[in-house]
Design a protein around this motif. Structure first.
Motif, PDB file in Angstrom:
ATOM      1  N   ALA A  57       0.250 -44.711 -29.033  1.00 44.28           N
ATOM      2  CA  ALA A  57       1.264 -44.454 -28.007  1.00 44.28           C
ATOM      3  C   ALA A  57       0.754 -43.294 -27.176  1.00 44.28           C
ATOM      4  O   ALA A  57      -0.151 -42.601 -27.570  1.00 44.28           O
ATOM      5  N   GLY A  58       1.297 -43.065 -26.075  1.00 45.71           N
ATOM      6  CA  GLY A  58       0.912 -41.874 -25.329  1.00 45.71           C
ATOM      7  C   GLY A  58      -0.006 -42.178 -24.162  1.00 45.71           C
ATOM      8  O   GLY A  58      -0.375 -43.311 -23.900  1.00 45.71           O
ATOM      9  N   ARG A  59      -0.384 -41.113 -23.476  1.00 43.08           N
ATOM     10  CA  ARG A  59      -1.023 -41.268 -22.186  1.00 43.08           C
ATOM     11  C   ARG A  59      -2.465 -41.697 -22.277  1.00 43.08           C
ATOM     12  O   ARG A  59      -3.042 -42.090 -21.284  1.00 43.08           O
ATOM     13  N   HIS A  60      -3.082 -41.570 -23.461  1.00 44.60           N
ATOM     14  CA  HIS A  60      -4.513 -41.813 -23.469  1.00 44.60           C
ATOM     15  C   HIS A  60      -4.912 -43.109 -24.140  1.00 44.60           C
ATOM     16  O   HIS A  60      -6.078 -43.307 -24.430  1.00 44.60           O
ATOM     17  N   LYS A  61      -3.964 -43.974 -24.364  1.00 50.34           N
ATOM     18  CA  LYS A  61      -4.320 -45.212 -25.038  1.00 50.34           C
ATOM     19  C   LYS A  61      -5.299 -46.022 -24.198  1.00 50.34           C
ATOM     20  O   LYS A  61      -5.188 -46.070 -22.984  1.00 50.34           O
ATOM     21  N   GLY A  62      -6.248 -46.591 -24.891  1.00 53.19           N
ATOM     22  CA  GLY A  62      -7.193 -47.450 -24.187  1.00 53.19           C
ATOM     23  C   GLY A  62      -8.211 -46.709 -23.337  1.00 53.19           C
ATOM     24  O   GLY A  62      -9.041 -47.323 -22.691  1.00 53.19           O
ATOM     25  N   ASP A  63      -8.154 -45.379 -23.318  1.00 52.64           N
ATOM     26  CA  ASP A  63      -9.087 -44.628 -22.480  1.00 52.64           C
ATOM     27  C   ASP A  63     -10.394 -44.362 -23.205  1.00 52.64           C
ATOM     28  O   ASP A  63     -10.447 -44.319 -24.432  1.00 52.64           O
TER      29      ASP A  63
ATOM     30  N   HIS B 131       0.232 -50.373  -6.008  1.00 49.08           N
ATOM     31  CA  HIS B 131      -1.096 -49.773  -5.824  1.00 49.08           C
ATOM     32  C   HIS B 131      -1.047 -48.284  -6.061  1.00 49.08           C
ATOM     33  O   HIS B 131      -1.932 -47.693  -6.666  1.00 49.08           O
ATOM     34  N   GLU B 132       0.039 -47.676  -5.576  1.00 41.31           N
ATOM     35  CA  GLU B 132       0.183 -46.235  -5.761  1.00 41.31           C
ATOM     36  C   GLU B 132       0.293 -45.897  -7.241  1.00 41.31           C
ATOM     37  O   GLU B 132      -0.242 -44.898  -7.709  1.00 41.31           O
ATOM     38  N   ALA B 133       1.010 -46.749  -7.968  1.00 41.11           N
ATOM     39  CA  ALA B 133       1.184 -46.502  -9.396  1.00 41.11           C
ATOM     40  C   ALA B 133      -0.122 -46.737 -10.141  1.00 41.11           C
ATOM     41  O   ALA B 133      -0.476 -45.993 -11.040  1.00 41.11           O
ATOM     42  N   ALA B 134      -0.842 -47.780  -9.765  1.00 42.34           N
ATOM     43  CA  ALA B 134      -2.047 -48.143 -10.512  1.00 42.34           C
ATOM     44  C   ALA B 134      -3.213 -47.210 -10.225  1.00 42.34           C
ATOM     45  O   ALA B 134      -4.020 -46.931 -11.087  1.00 42.34           O
ATOM     46  N   TYR B 135      -3.329 -46.766  -8.987  1.00 46.27           N
ATOM     47  CA  TYR B 135      -4.477 -45.922  -8.621  1.00 46.27           C
ATOM     48  C   TYR B 135      -3.905 -44.624  -8.094  1.00 46.27           C
ATOM     49  O   TYR B 135      -3.867 -44.368  -6.895  1.00 46.27           O
ATOM     50  N   ARG B 136      -3.445 -43.812  -9.038  1.00 45.97           N
ATOM     51  CA  ARG B 136      -2.708 -42.626  -8.622  1.00 45.97           C
ATOM     52  C   ARG B 136      -3.555 -41.722  -7.740  1.00 45.97           C
ATOM     53  O   ARG B 136      -4.594 -41.236  -8.153  1.00 45.97           O
ATOM     54  N   TYR B 214      -8.723 -46.547 -11.706  1.00 48.86           N
ATOM     55  CA  TYR B 214      -7.434 -47.061 -12.160  1.00 48.86           C
ATOM     56  C   TYR B 214      -6.835 -46.045 -13.124  1.00 48.86           C
ATOM     57  O   TYR B 214      -7.451 -45.658 -14.100  1.00 48.86           O
ATOM     58  N   THR B 215      -5.615 -45.597 -12.844  1.00 48.29           N
ATOM     59  CA  THR B 215      -5.010 -44.629 -13.740  1.00 48.29           C
ATOM     60  C   THR B 215      -3.797 -45.202 -14.469  1.00 48.29           C
ATOM     61  O   THR B 215      -3.448 -44.763 -15.540  1.00 48.29           O
ATOM     62  N   GLY B 216      -3.140 -46.172 -13.868  1.00 50.04           N
ATOM     63  CA  GLY B 216      -1.877 -46.650 -14.450  1.00 50.04           C
ATOM     64  C   GLY B 216      -0.787 -45.646 -14.154  1.00 50.04           C
ATOM     65  O   GLY B 216      -1.045 -44.511 -13.779  1.00 50.04           O
ATOM     66  N   GLY B 217       0.454 -46.037 -14.289  1.00 51.73           N
ATOM     67  CA  GLY B 217       1.556 -45.109 -14.031  1.00 51.73           C
ATOM     68  C   GLY B 217       2.756 -45.858 -13.521  1.00 51.73           C
ATOM     69  O   GLY B 217       2.772 -47.086 -13.476  1.00 51.73           O
ATOM     70  N   ILE B 218       3.767 -45.107 -13.128  1.00 51.19           N
ATOM     71  CA  ILE B 218       4.992 -45.746 -12.652  1.00 51.19           C
ATOM     72  C   ILE B 218       5.438 -45.115 -11.347  1.00 51.19           C
ATOM     73  O   ILE B 218       5.322 -43.907 -11.158  1.00 51.19           O
ATOM     74  N   VAL B 219       5.915 -45.952 -10.449  1.00 51.04           N
ATOM     75  CA  VAL B 219       6.478 -45.471  -9.188  1.00 51.04           C
ATOM     76  C   VAL B 219       7.846 -46.120  -9.032  1.00 51.04           C
ATOM     77  O   VAL B 219       7.983 -47.333  -9.095  1.00 51.04           O
ATOM     78  N   LYS B 220       8.858 -45.286  -8.872  1.00 49.65           N
ATOM     79  CA  LYS B 220      10.209 -45.823  -8.772  1.00 49.65           C
ATOM     80  C   LYS B 220      10.801 -45.484  -7.416  1.00 49.65           C
ATOM     81  O   LYS B 220      10.547 -44.420  -6.874  1.00 49.65           O
ATOM     82  N   LYS B 409      -3.679 -49.103 -19.566  1.00 47.77           N
ATOM     83  CA  LYS B 409      -2.313 -48.680 -19.303  1.00 47.77           C
ATOM     84  C   LYS B 409      -1.740 -49.511 -18.158  1.00 47.77           C
ATOM     85  O   LYS B 409      -2.433 -49.813 -17.203  1.00 47.77           O
ATOM     86  N   PRO B 410      -0.465 -49.827 -18.248  1.00 47.56           N
ATOM     87  CA  PRO B 410       0.121 -50.630 -17.172  1.00 47.56           C
ATOM     88  C   PRO B 410       0.476 -49.796 -15.951  1.00 47.56           C
ATOM     89  O   PRO B 410       0.603 -48.593 -16.017  1.00 47.56           O
TER      90      PRO B 410
END
Lengths: 210, 446
Positions: A57-63, B131-136, B214-220, B409-410
């Protein structure tokens, strides 16, 4: 020509260069520490990387990262943290005498300090390692020669609020892409081991952030 | 439109990374460039002159900017090749960019931004957000549309600075369809070789060669979507989510398995007329829209660039069912790495092949294909080669690429009433879970 960093002379030089920082930073509290294992894979100098488990879990998974983790209150110092984590995650036991020194600390997004510890682990076969499957999916080594080739080096500019903020290096064409803090630490290592050969990517005005 | 001679399309394509860092970031320099096209140039005093010249050869012109390329295209009678190449060269290399034209372009950009926030169709906005969420904060994640604050800052010198860096010969491709190669080369030599562009040949400002990370992340984006309809008929209030994962660039070997996977997922709106080739047997229709009648939309998209790619699924439903919707989508993602039925795969491959061939019947599409491929790879795969490669995609390939994709990361984008949206960590956990379920939370009050 890649200097022979695995030689005794190379090791002495690195230890000497890192001595000052090591003395200063070793005992200083930090959030986390990682080990930068300089090994020799079939006679070729290489750095060992791990692919973090996607089950974490957490921010670094899969990194992709170096073996390492959070500092525990029971650890004596950051070197101890790095060695302990390496043993737990990858099953590689590195005696403390093999540690060459401490590299420049980096800061992640939460401004927590991560201290890289450089160690020469000698000849190693990554296939023989038994990593802990809960934490690490894969262990792989990238030869220094690969990292030093320009076509495998890249960079990315990061912006925030419409303004350029900082640049991070990225290393390509390996089994996995090396980016983020791991790429920054790789850059520090290459600067130390191959000065003049490795051209660091554009420096940022602020400390590199992950 | 009966025309003599052959109709063809030609034009120039630029691998100008319009999305990359350029002062305030974003593709905005290109938007003003594309808006006044055809604006005035050194040889043609005004837009009307350009259109009149083209009219003599039954021609039409167009300029489009996307995240990674800008395309100037003209379709005209083949006898007018010389005039048209000259025209293109002029428009691209010698635009006058008068203050009036730039002001008109600014107005067009402002209108486009207003339109974007007003329309009921959330697609373009969601694409930006994912795109903003995926490539922060880097490369493809930067906004394609110029932020309002920056519009006024763009003027001739800013545009010239951008053009100087990015409109260089190594980033340009002149492509033609339905025209003899030698004739095209001759015209290119005449109009493009050795000309000094309008912005002078000063040193290029540092050209941004950033690699997309690619960083992954969420944009709401919380927004009241209860009254988005622009007319008298009410539009249901919907919350839209898009979940994406990194795939691969179109240069890599895994690109075609991802394309086939995307076809296999398919989907669309639930109010769809259907029909042959529509994809009524794709997974998102069969497993999602047909079973859950409250879902308004479930569509799969695949965006692919030179150094990265993004496979995402867009879904919409009533705000009170967001959590269930997210779980359905995460389940679908996880199932991508499961067994792939052979019939299903063949259907997807046939659909992809037929879509490819149908699109390539039109010359403007051929032109775009030639330009894009040559720009990226300095070569072109012919349609039958692509079809052979598609035929070779096996179930193991799809399973392999899907498993690799699921490790990362999604990226999540959400628009509308977000009170029921699960936390990003829960979405991440769901995708790592072998049946795609969200972690159980216990709520006292529903």
């Amino acid at each position: 020509m890649l200097p022979d960093c695995l030689s005794a002379e190379g090791e002495r030089r690195c230890r000497r260069l890192l001595a000052g920082a090591t003395a200063r930073l070793r005992a200083r509290p930090a959030a986390a520490a990682v080990l930068v294992p300089l090994c020799s894979v079939r006679g070729v100098p290489a750095l060992l990387y791990t692919l973090r488990s996607s089950r974490l879990a957490g921010r670094h998974k899969g990194d992709v990262s170096f073996p390492g983790g959070k500092c525990d209150p029971a650890d004596r110092d950051v070197v101890h943290t790095a060695l302990r984590e390496t043993r737990e995650e990858v099953g590689l036991v590195v005696p403390e005498e093999h540690v060459w020194g401490v590299l420049r600390p980096v800061h992640d997004q939460q401004k927590a300090t991560v201290v890289p510890v450089l160690a020469g682990v000698g000849p190693l076969d990554p296939q023989s390692l038994r990593p802990n499957p809960d934490e690490v999916d894969e262990v792989f080594a990238l030869p220094l020669a690969h990292l030093l080739q320009e076509q495998n080096q890249g960079y990315t500019h990061f912006c925030h609020g419409g303004h350029f903020r900082y640049t991070l290096p990225v290393f390509l064409h390996g089994p996995h892409r090396i980016w983020g803090l791991t790429a920054v630490i790789t850059e520090f290592t290459l600067q130390l081991l191959a000065p003049g050969i490795y051209q660091p990517c554009l420096a940022s005005p602020e400390l590199p952030r992950g | 439109m009966g025309l003599e001679g052959e109709l063809e399309a030609f034009g120039t394509r630029f691998g100008a990374p319009a999305y990359r860092q350029f002062s305030s970031g974003g593709a905005y320099p290109s938007v003003p460039l594309s808006s006044p096209l055809p604006g005035s140039t050194d040889r043609f005093g005004s837009k009307d002159e350009i259109l009149l010249t083209l009219e003599k050869h039954g021609g039409i012109c167009d300029c489009q900017t996307s995240r990674d390329t800008t395309m100037y295209a003209v379709s005209a009678d083949s006898k007018g090749l010389d005039t048209v190449v000259g025209l293109l060269a002029d428009v691209v290399l010698h635009p006058r960019l008068t203050d009036e034209e730039i002001e008109l372009a600014r107005m067009a950009v402002r209108f486009e931004l207003e339109d974007l926030s007003m329309r009921p169709d959330p697609e373009p906005l969601l694409t930006e957000m994912i795109h903003e969420a995926a490539y922060r904060e880097n490369t493809v994640g930067l906004h394609r549309f110029c932020p309002t604050e920056n519009i006024a800052k763009i003027d001739r010198s800013v545009l010239h600075s951008y053009l100087r860096s990015y409109y260089t010969p190594d980033r340009m491709v002149l492509a033609g369809v339905g025209v003899e190669h030698e004739r095209l080369v001759e015209c290119a030599r005449k109009y493009l070789l050795g000309t000094r562009p309008a912005w002078g040949s000063g040193a290029a400002v540092h050209v941004d060669g950033s690699v997309a990370q690619y960083t992954g992340g969420i944009v709401k984006l919380e927004r009241d979507m209860s009254s988005v309809s622009l007319g008298p008929t009410p539009f249901p209030e919907l919350t839209h989510i898009m979940i994406g994962l990194e795939s691969c660039s179109f240069l890599e070997g895994d690109f075609l398995p991802f394309a086939v996977l995307n076809m296999m997922m398919g989907g669309g709106g639930s109010f769809s007329a259907g029909g042959p080739g529509k994809g009524m047997f794709t997974r998102l229709y069969l497993n999602v829209l047909n079973r859950h009648h409250w879902m308004y939309n479930a569509t799969s998209y695949h965006h692919s660039y030179e150094d990265t790619g993004l496979l995402c699924i867009h879904a919409s439903a009533d705000p009170r069912q967001v959590r269930e919707m997210v779980e359905i989508i995460t389940r679908e993602f996880v199932l991508m790495a499961g067994t792939v039925d052979v019939v299903e795969l063949e259907r997807a491959k046939t659909q992809l092949t037929s879509m490819l061939m149908m699109n390539l019947e039109a010359r403007p599409v051929i032109f775009e294909d030639v330009g894009r491929q040559v720009l990226a790879t300095r070569s072109r795969k012919l349609p039958h080669e692509l079809c052979a490669l598609i035929r070779d995609v096996k179930p193991e390939d799809v399973k392999r690429v899907a498993s690799a994709m699921l490790r990362r990361k999604p990226a999540v984008a959400a628009l509308g009433d977000l009170s029921d949206l699960p936390a990003y960590e829960h979405v991440q956990a769901a995708l790592a879970n072998k049946d795609g379920r969200l972690p159980r939370t216990y709520r006292l009050f529903r």
